[in-house]
Design a protein around this motif. Structure first.
Motif, PDB file in Angstrom:
ATOM      1  N   UNK A   5      -2.568 -15.306   9.682  1.00  0.00           N
ATOM      2  CA  UNK A   5      -3.107 -15.392   8.321  1.00  0.00           C
ATOM      3  C   UNK A   5      -3.363 -14.008   7.728  1.00  0.00           C
ATOM      4  N   UNK A   6      -3.862 -13.094   8.541  1.00  0.00           N
ATOM      5  CA  UNK A   6      -4.089 -11.737   8.058  1.00  0.00           C
ATOM      6  C   UNK A   6      -2.761 -11.058   7.733  1.00  0.00           C
ATOM      7  N   UNK A   7      -1.770 -11.241   8.582  1.00  0.00           N
ATOM      8  CA  UNK A   7      -0.444 -10.689   8.310  1.00  0.00           C
ATOM      9  C   UNK A   7       0.183 -11.298   7.066  1.00  0.00           C
ATOM     10  N   UNK A   8      -0.003 -12.595   6.892  1.00  0.00           N
ATOM     11  CA  UNK A   8       0.516 -13.273   5.697  1.00  0.00           C
ATOM     12  C   UNK A   8      -0.162 -12.735   4.444  1.00  0.00           C
ATOM     13  N   UNK A   9      -1.463 -12.556   4.504  1.00  0.00           N
ATOM     14  CA  UNK A   9      -2.188 -11.989   3.364  1.00  0.00           C
ATOM     15  C   UNK A   9      -1.678 -10.601   3.016  1.00  0.00           C
ATOM     16  N   UNK A  10      -1.465  -9.779   4.025  1.00  0.00           N
ATOM     17  CA  UNK A  10      -0.941  -8.432   3.798  1.00  0.00           C
ATOM     18  C   UNK A  10       0.453  -8.484   3.176  1.00  0.00           C
ATOM     19  N   UNK A  11       1.283  -9.403   3.646  1.00  0.00           N
ATOM     20  CA  UNK A  11       2.634  -9.531   3.106  1.00  0.00           C
ATOM     21  C   UNK A  11       2.615  -9.996   1.649  1.00  0.00           C
ATOM     22  N   UNK A  12       1.726 -10.916   1.332  1.00  0.00           N
ATOM     23  CA  UNK A  12       1.627 -11.409  -0.055  1.00  0.00           C
ATOM     24  C   UNK A  12       1.169 -10.283  -0.978  1.00  0.00           C
ATOM     25  N   UNK A  13       0.132  -9.562  -0.563  1.00  0.00           N
ATOM     26  CA  UNK A  13      -0.340  -8.446  -1.386  1.00  0.00           C
ATOM     27  C   UNK A  13       0.747  -7.379  -1.526  1.00  0.00           C
ATOM     28  N   UNK A  14       1.446  -7.069  -0.451  1.00  0.00           N
ATOM     29  CA  UNK A  14       2.508  -6.056  -0.511  1.00  0.00           C
ATOM     30  C   UNK A  14       3.644  -6.510  -1.426  1.00  0.00           C
ATOM     31  N   UNK A  15       4.020  -7.775  -1.314  1.00  0.00           N
ATOM     32  CA  UNK A  15       5.104  -8.282  -2.160  1.00  0.00           C
ATOM     33  C   UNK A  15       4.769  -8.221  -3.641  1.00  0.00           C
ATOM     34  N   UNK A  16       3.589  -8.717  -3.997  1.00  0.00           N
ATOM     35  CA  UNK A  16       3.191  -8.665  -5.404  1.00  0.00           C
ATOM     36  C   UNK A  16       2.969  -7.228  -5.858  1.00  0.00           C
ATOM     37  N   UNK A  17       2.398  -6.398  -4.985  1.00  0.00           N
ATOM     38  CA  UNK A  17       2.180  -5.000  -5.342  1.00  0.00           C
ATOM     39  C   UNK A  17       3.471  -4.266  -5.621  1.00  0.00           C
ATOM     40  N   UNK A  18       4.461  -4.449  -4.754  1.00  0.00           N
ATOM     41  CA  UNK A  18       5.765  -3.820  -4.987  1.00  0.00           C
ATOM     42  C   UNK A  18       6.420  -4.340  -6.260  1.00  0.00           C
ATOM     43  N   UNK A  19       6.343  -5.646  -6.458  1.00  0.00           N
ATOM     44  CA  UNK A  19       6.958  -6.239  -7.650  1.00  0.00           C
ATOM     45  C   UNK A  19       6.327  -5.675  -8.921  1.00  0.00           C
ATOM     46  N   UNK A  20       5.009  -5.623  -8.978  1.00  0.00           N
ATOM     47  CA  UNK A  20       4.339  -5.097 -10.170  1.00  0.00           C
ATOM     48  C   UNK A  20       4.555  -3.600 -10.331  1.00  0.00           C
TER      49      UNK A  20
END
Length: 82
Positions: A5-20
């Motif tokens: 779950x922590x890894x998934x959270x990091x991946x979601x934040x990284x994905x949206x962060x890179x996209x924005x």
């Protein structure tokens, strides 16, 4: 499961962060902001891109340190705040 779950959270934040950070103009509509000026685009990239990339980095750091509980709290508070 907590590490996942922590890894998934990091991946979601990284994905949206890179996209924005990379595509602030089309994604600004996602947060109902008109990014028609260079200043507005920089604001969207920094606020939504940079902040989320920073949170992702903190979550990865906590995952690597083994501080899973604190990382999950940070992720939950950040997701809840958004």
């Amino acid at each position: 499961m907590p590490r996942f779950l922590l890894g998934l959270g990091a991946a979601v934040f990284a994905g949206f962060g890179l996209a924005f950070a990379l595509f602030p103009t089309p994604l600004a509509a996602f947060v109902e902001i008109e990014a028609s000026t260079p200043s507005a685009r920089a604001d969207v990239a920094a606020t939504y891109g940079g902040l989320e990339l920073g949170v992702a980095a903190v979550l990865v750091w906590m995952l690597r340190r083994g501080d899973i509980r604190t990382g999950l709290i940070v992720a939950a508070l950040t997701f809840g705040g958004l």
